[in-house]
Write a protein that holds these residues in place. Structure first.
Motif, PDB file in Angstrom:
ATOM      1  N   UNK A  74       0.827  -1.210   0.000  1.00 43.23           N
ATOM      2  CA  UNK A  74       0.000   0.000   0.000  1.00 43.23           C
ATOM      3  C   UNK A  74       0.860   1.260   0.000  1.00 43.23           C
ATOM      4  N   UNK A  75       2.028   1.182   0.629  1.00 40.44           N
ATOM      5  CA  UNK A  75       2.910   2.345   0.669  1.00 40.44           C
ATOM      6  C   UNK A  75       3.453   2.710  -0.709  1.00 40.44           C
ATOM      7  N   UNK A  76       3.392   1.764  -1.662  1.00 37.25           N
ATOM      8  CA  UNK A  76       3.910   2.025  -3.009  1.00 37.25           C
ATOM      9  C   UNK A  76       2.831   2.562  -3.954  1.00 37.25           C
ATOM     10  N   UNK A  77       1.587   2.643  -3.488  1.00 40.52           N
ATOM     11  CA  UNK A  77       0.467   3.055  -4.343  1.00 40.52           C
ATOM     12  C   UNK A  77      -0.064   4.401  -3.865  1.00 40.52           C
ATOM     13  N   UNK A  78       0.001   5.425  -4.690  1.00 36.74           N
ATOM     14  CA  UNK A  78      -0.524   6.731  -4.292  1.00 36.74           C
ATOM     15  C   UNK A  78      -2.025   6.663  -3.995  1.00 36.74           C
ATOM     16  N   UNK A  79      -2.438   7.298  -2.906  1.00 37.46           N
ATOM     17  CA  UNK A  79      -3.859   7.362  -2.511  1.00 37.46           C
ATOM     18  C   UNK A  79      -4.482   5.969  -2.400  1.00 37.46           C
ATOM     19  N   UNK A 117      -6.615  -1.038  -2.924  1.00 36.89           N
ATOM     20  CA  UNK A 117      -7.178  -0.443  -4.129  1.00 36.89           C
ATOM     21  C   UNK A 117      -6.462   0.877  -4.393  1.00 36.89           C
ATOM     22  N   UNK A 118      -6.451   1.273  -5.686  1.00 36.21           N
ATOM     23  CA  UNK A 118      -5.785   2.521  -6.050  1.00 36.21           C
ATOM     24  C   UNK A 118      -6.769   3.688  -5.973  1.00 36.21           C
ATOM     25  N   UNK A 119      -6.352   4.851  -6.442  1.00 32.60           N
ATOM     26  CA  UNK A 119      -7.176   6.057  -6.328  1.00 32.60           C
ATOM     27  C   UNK A 119      -8.493   5.948  -7.080  1.00 32.60           C
ATOM     28  N   UNK A 171      -5.699  -3.605  -6.712  1.00 31.62           N
ATOM     29  CA  UNK A 171      -4.394  -3.822  -7.327  1.00 31.62           C
ATOM     30  C   UNK A 171      -3.557  -4.832  -6.540  1.00 31.62           C
ATOM     31  N   UNK A 172      -4.065  -5.285  -5.392  1.00 31.48           N
ATOM     32  CA  UNK A 172      -3.281  -6.229  -4.573  1.00 31.48           C
ATOM     33  C   UNK A 172      -4.235  -6.957  -3.641  1.00 31.48           C
TER      34      UNK A 172
END
Length: 410
Positions: free
Chosen positions: A208-213, A323-325, A330-331
């Protein structure tokens, strides 16, 4: 002397992975129960060695059902090398409940454990034990309502560390009182929230730290039958409620890693499509109202957002998603993962009647116990093990969320 108490809060009605021989193949030798302090001292057939903590299990529960029993099995099988299970105190099955449901099975298991490992079983109090020969850890796994009293007894019994099952106490006020009592005695208090050390939690947070928002959702499942009888028994046995029981682990994650506290909650929103609340009759004939499944999202005043979902009848696996923005997943990482499923399969085949979620969390139970025991002996940091302060905040959040979410589901 600086003492330390580690509170282990996890499901009070669980089972073990590496449990003893199935009941059908156990010997029928009579149970040797120490009846007084001299006999208990003389029964030191094995005992903790240098570099090990002397563990006293306070409240065990029935084979294949009790969380305490599962902890015992893991230690007896040597999976926690820094822990030596020397005493088991079980007032119910060695007392009034000895001839009732689970009583005969408990006695068979206790007889086998005594003969094979030299463990002493007592029906009295930890305060009746002789002075410890090695640093003493009390693992309290009794009824939640008894924990404040048991904590006091453990402090008096020369325990250097106490490992207590979740949620620690029935109310915030009682748990805060336990925290104050331990601090006054100069005792460090740690919590046994095993999901704080889980692989799937760590990997999810790292991704999660690698995915913005990014947005994280923690999903917890149990495998109760979706029937009024099964859930009614569950509601009564875990009468403190889902958020103080099954989902307390997820709330501890929120308190530990997402700045969630009562004061910092900006909003909480129930997913009404997913969630369900029922009033069911338990085995006693009394009615209990609780969530059989709940999903909610918390937003904090410091800008963090996280979702929790818990389902009593959702199966055996827990997992987390990112989840992404745009809201796209995504994971996703499961507990158990493919590597751990081999272990789960072996345990299911060996102990088919045990609680399924014991197996999925098996490695994490071992990790927490070993870190607490090693910490007690060597002073090494019990990495990842939550503090009593986290436990108090977690229980405060549970008490805040329960009526809030129930009101939203009416």
């Amino acid at each position: 002397m600086q003492l330390s108490i580690a509170l282990f809060l996890t499901a009070a009605a669980t089972t073990s992975a590496f449990a003893p021989v199935p009941l059908s193949s156990r010997s029928s030798s009579p149970l040797r129960v120490a009846t007084d302090i001299k006999e208990a001292a003389a029964a030191d057939l094995a005992g903790a060695k240098d570099g090990q903590a002397e563990v006293v299990l306070v409240g065990c529960g029935a084979p294949n059902r009790g969380m305490g029993w599962y902890h015992a099995v893991q230690m007896l099988e040597g999976r926690c090398p820094s822990a030596s299970l020397d005493y088991v105190i079980e007032p119910w099955f060695l007392g009034p409940g000895g001839e009732g449901p689970g009583g005969p099975e408990f006695k068979e298991w206790a007889a086998e454990s005594t003969a094979k490992y030299g463990t002493t079983f007592l029906s009295t109090s930890i305060t009746d034990l002789p002075s410890p020969k090695q640093p003493r850890v009390a693992l309290i796994s009794g009824r939640t309502a008894d924990n404040p009293r048991l904590l006091t007894e453990c402090i008096k019994a020369d325990c250097k560390c106490i490992y207590l099952e979740k949620p620690g106490a029935p109310t915030v006020a009682e748990l805060q009182g336990m925290k104050d009592e331990a601090e006054e005695a100069g005792i460090e208090v740690l919590m046994g929230y095993n999901k704080n050390v889980c692989k799937y939690v760590r990997k999810t947070r790292e991704f999660a730290e690698t995915v913005p928002d990014s947005h994280v959702t923690f999903v917890s499942n149990n495998a109760y039958e979706n029937t009024p009888e099964s859930l009614g028994e569950c509601f009564e046995r875990n009468a403190e409620g889902m958020l103080k029981n099954m989902a307390i682990h997820e709330l501890a994650l929120l308190a530990s890693f997402y700045d969630v506290s009562v004061e910092n909650i900006e909003s909480v929103t129930a997913d009404k499509e997913f969630s369900s609340m029922q009033t069911l009759v338990g085995p006693s004939g009394k009615e209990f109202t609780d969530f059989d499944k709940i999903k909610f999202t918390i937003k904090t005043k410091t800008g963090k957002e996280v979702t929790v979902a818990a389902d009593r009848c959702g199966g055996t696996d827990s997992y987390a998603t990112v989840t992404d923005a745009s809201g796209e997943e995504v994971f996703r990482y499961y507990m158990p993962d493919d590597e751990d499923k081999v272990n789960v399969k072996e345990l299911q085949e060996t102990y088919p009647t045990a609680m399924p979620y014991f197996f999925t969390q098996d490695p994490d139970y071992v990790t927490v116990k070993e870190r607490v025991a090693k910490h007690t002996v060597s002073g090494d940091e019990a990495e990842g093990v939550a503090t009593i302060g986290v436990a108090v905040e977690t229980l405060r959040v549970a008490e805040y969320l329960t009526p809030t979410l129930m009101e939203q589901l009416k």
